[in-house]
Structure formats: C-alpha cells, structure tokens
Design a protein around this motif. Structure first.
Motif, PDB file in Angstrom:
ATOM      1  N   PRO A  49       0.834  -1.213   0.000  1.00  0.00           N
ATOM      2  CA  PRO A  49       0.000   0.000   0.000  1.00  0.00           C
ATOM      3  C   PRO A  49       0.861   1.253   0.000  1.00  0.00           C
ATOM      4  O   PRO A  49       1.869   1.330   0.705  1.00  0.00           O
ATOM      5  CB  PRO A  49      -0.805  -0.133   1.283  1.00  0.00           C
ATOM      6  N   GLY A  50       0.443   2.195  -0.808  1.00  0.00           N
ATOM      7  CA  GLY A  50       1.201   3.425  -0.961  1.00  0.00           C
ATOM      8  C   GLY A  50       2.248   3.377  -2.043  1.00  0.00           C
ATOM      9  O   GLY A  50       2.824   4.420  -2.395  1.00  0.00           O
ATOM     10  N   GLY A  51       2.484   2.203  -2.584  1.00  0.00           N
ATOM     11  CA  GLY A  51       3.487   2.039  -3.627  1.00  0.00           C
ATOM     12  C   GLY A  51       2.967   2.395  -5.003  1.00  0.00           C
ATOM     13  O   GLY A  51       1.826   2.841  -5.163  1.00  0.00           O
ATOM     14  N   SER A  52       3.814   2.174  -5.992  1.00  0.00           N
ATOM     15  CA  SER A  52       3.506   2.555  -7.372  1.00  0.00           C
ATOM     16  C   SER A  52       3.806   1.410  -8.332  1.00  0.00           C
ATOM     17  O   SER A  52       4.675   0.581  -8.081  1.00  0.00           O
ATOM     18  CB  SER A  52       4.335   3.776  -7.796  1.00  0.00           C
TER      19      SER A  52
ATOM     20  N   GLY B 278     -14.341   0.561 -15.471  1.00  0.00           N
ATOM     21  CA  GLY B 278     -13.407   1.390 -16.221  1.00  0.00           C
ATOM     22  C   GLY B 278     -12.566   2.232 -15.278  1.00  0.00           C
ATOM     23  O   GLY B 278     -13.073   2.746 -14.281  1.00  0.00           O
ATOM     24  N   VAL B 279     -11.307   2.358 -15.583  1.00  0.00           N
ATOM     25  CA  VAL B 279     -10.367   3.089 -14.742  1.00  0.00           C
ATOM     26  C   VAL B 279      -9.959   4.411 -15.391  1.00  0.00           C
ATOM     27  O   VAL B 279     -10.013   5.461 -14.753  1.00  0.00           O
ATOM     28  CB  VAL B 279      -9.114   2.228 -14.476  1.00  0.00           C
ATOM     29  N   SER B 280      -9.561   4.340 -16.636  1.00  0.00           N
ATOM     30  CA  SER B 280      -9.073   5.536 -17.321  1.00  0.00           C
ATOM     31  C   SER B 280      -9.093   5.283 -18.817  1.00  0.00           C
ATOM     32  O   SER B 280      -9.114   4.140 -19.264  1.00  0.00           O
ATOM     33  CB  SER B 280      -7.644   5.865 -16.867  1.00  0.00           C
ATOM     34  N   CYS B 281      -9.104   6.359 -19.575  1.00  0.00           N
ATOM     35  CA  CYS B 281      -9.030   6.203 -21.029  1.00  0.00           C
ATOM     36  C   CYS B 281      -8.371   7.430 -21.649  1.00  0.00           C
ATOM     37  O   CYS B 281      -8.296   8.496 -21.027  1.00  0.00           O
ATOM     38  CB  CYS B 281     -10.397   5.959 -21.650  1.00  0.00           C
TER      39      CYS B 281
ATOM     40  N   PHE C 130      -3.785   7.998 -10.452  1.00  0.00           N
ATOM     41  CA  PHE C 130      -3.425   7.309 -11.697  1.00  0.00           C
ATOM     42  C   PHE C 130      -3.282   8.333 -12.817  1.00  0.00           C
ATOM     43  O   PHE C 130      -4.005   9.332 -12.870  1.00  0.00           O
ATOM     44  CB  PHE C 130      -4.498   6.303 -12.102  1.00  0.00           C
ATOM     45  N   THR C 131      -2.354   8.049 -13.719  1.00  0.00           N
ATOM     46  CA  THR C 131      -2.149   8.892 -14.883  1.00  0.00           C
ATOM     47  C   THR C 131      -2.002   8.017 -16.127  1.00  0.00           C
ATOM     48  O   THR C 131      -1.162   7.112 -16.142  1.00  0.00           O
ATOM     49  CB  THR C 131      -0.895   9.764 -14.737  1.00  0.00           C
ATOM     50  N   ILE C 132      -2.820   8.308 -17.120  1.00  0.00           N
ATOM     51  CA  ILE C 132      -2.710   7.591 -18.397  1.00  0.00           C
ATOM     52  C   ILE C 132      -1.920   8.451 -19.365  1.00  0.00           C
ATOM     53  O   ILE C 132      -2.044   9.683 -19.373  1.00  0.00           O
ATOM     54  CB  ILE C 132      -4.116   7.251 -18.950  1.00  0.00           C
ATOM     55  N   SER C 133      -1.097   7.797 -20.163  1.00  0.00           N
ATOM     56  CA  SER C 133      -0.299   8.527 -21.142  1.00  0.00           C
ATOM     57  C   SER C 133      -0.023   7.624 -22.337  1.00  0.00           C
ATOM     58  O   SER C 133      -0.230   6.412 -22.272  1.00  0.00           O
ATOM     59  CB  SER C 133       1.019   9.010 -20.527  1.00  0.00           C
ATOM     60  N   ARG C 134       0.453   8.250 -23.404  1.00  0.00           N
ATOM     61  CA  ARG C 134       0.698   7.492 -24.629  1.00  0.00           C
ATOM     62  C   ARG C 134       2.039   7.896 -25.200  1.00  0.00           C
ATOM     63  O   ARG C 134       2.375   9.080 -25.254  1.00  0.00           O
ATOM     64  CB  ARG C 134      -0.418   7.772 -25.638  1.00  0.00           C
ATOM     65  N   ASP C 135       2.816   6.923 -25.637  1.00  0.00           N
ATOM     66  CA  ASP C 135       4.094   7.159 -26.299  1.00  0.00           C
ATOM     67  C   ASP C 135       3.967   6.589 -27.707  1.00  0.00           C
ATOM     68  O   ASP C 135       4.060   5.372 -27.901  1.00  0.00           O
ATOM     69  CB  ASP C 135       5.225   6.489 -25.526  1.00  0.00           C
TER      70      ASP C 135
ATOM     71  N   VAL D 184       0.613   2.587 -24.587  1.00  0.00           N
ATOM     72  CA  VAL D 184      -0.119   3.417 -23.625  1.00  0.00           C
ATOM     73  C   VAL D 184       0.240   2.925 -22.226  1.00  0.00           C
ATOM     74  O   VAL D 184       0.328   1.722 -21.986  1.00  0.00           O
ATOM     75  CB  VAL D 184      -1.634   3.322 -23.871  1.00  0.00           C
ATOM     76  N   TYR D 185       0.439   3.875 -21.332  1.00  0.00           N
ATOM     77  CA  TYR D 185       0.833   3.552 -19.968  1.00  0.00           C
ATOM     78  C   TYR D 185      -0.248   3.958 -18.981  1.00  0.00           C
ATOM     79  O   TYR D 185      -1.018   4.888 -19.218  1.00  0.00           O
ATOM     80  CB  TYR D 185       2.126   4.292 -19.601  1.00  0.00           C
ATOM     81  N   LEU D 186      -0.262   3.269 -17.857  1.00  0.00           N
ATOM     82  CA  LEU D 186      -1.076   3.671 -16.718  1.00  0.00           C
ATOM     83  C   LEU D 186      -0.157   3.714 -15.506  1.00  0.00           C
ATOM     84  O   LEU D 186       0.245   2.678 -14.988  1.00  0.00           O
ATOM     85  CB  LEU D 186      -2.240   2.702 -16.483  1.00  0.00           C
ATOM     86  N   GLN D 187       0.209   4.933 -15.114  1.00  0.00           N
ATOM     87  CA  GLN D 187       1.025   5.118 -13.923  1.00  0.00           C
ATOM     88  C   GLN D 187       0.104   5.131 -12.713  1.00  0.00           C
ATOM     89  O   GLN D 187      -0.810   5.959 -12.640  1.00  0.00           O
ATOM     90  CB  GLN D 187       1.797   6.433 -14.010  1.00  0.00           C
TER      91      GLN D 187
END
Length: 124
Positions: free
Chosen positions: A14-17, A47-50, A68-73, A79-82
């Motif tokens: 808990p609290g980790g990434s 659903g979490v993110s899009c 949470f942060t979604i991003s795309r490279d 696509v990432y979900l941090q």
C-alpha cells in the motif's frame, strides 16, 4: 490484426507505485482510443481511465483521480497507466482495451479489442 499486450503488474505494498504498459502491434496505438479496465474477484469490471485517439484527451474514474495517470508514447506504440498511492482496493486484473471512435469512454461495451490482462495485487 491489431493486438494489445499488457505488462507491468505485480505485488506492491500500500502506498506504492506501478506502471502498466499496453503495447500495440499491427497498428499505430494512436489510431485507437484506449481504455484501462479492471476486474476484482467477485466484482464487475469497471473502467479506470481512457485516452482518446489522436487528440489524447484523458478521463479517469473518480476513485483513481489524482493517483493514476494515463499517457501514450507513439514512438513506442504504447499506452501507460502510472498508478501511485496504491490501495488494497486497487487489487484486480487490469486490462487495456481499444476502440476506433474518437471519444474516450469508460464503458467496456464500446471496446472491441482487449488484451489478456495483468494482475495487480496490493495486500491489506
């Protein structure tokens, strides 16, 4: 045939990434709107993110906003979900999914392409 493969799951305190990846093959990832979904044992998928195709507009489920942060490279076609500040209630199998519409939505019924999932476990 486009395919999406998730990776990056695991066991975290808990609290980790963790950072989940959704790698596309057979097509450019920004051709699709990509969603992250999760399903915990005995619970419905949620659903979490899009992130929308092209413009990259993002949307988050209320319980993960600010964590949470979604991003795309596009160069990596991924696509990432941090996921930060993880909680036990985040424990689930996480799936990425794709659809061809321009909008971003957290309704799994709209998605026609799914990965195989990756397990995220946050012990209590």
């Amino acid at each position: 045939q486009v395919q999406f493969v998730e990776s990056g799951g695991g066991l975290v305190q808990p609290g980790g990434s963790l950072r989940l990846s959704c790698a596309a093959s057979g097509s450019a990832v920004d051709y699709y709107s990509i969603g992250w979904f999760r399903q915990a044992p005995g619970k419905e998928r949620e659903g979490v993110s899009c992130i929308s195709r092209r413009e990259g507009r993002t949307y988050y489920f209320d319980s993960v906003k600010g964590r949470f942060t979604i991003s795309r490279d596009n160069a990596k076609n991924t696509v990432y979900l941090q996921m930060n500040s993880l909680k036990p209630e985040d424990t689930a199998v996480y799936y990425c999914a794709a659809h061809l519409m321009t909008y971003c939505v957290l309704d799994g019924q709209k998605y026609g392409y799914w990965g195989q999932g990756t397990q995220v476990t946050v012990p209590s």
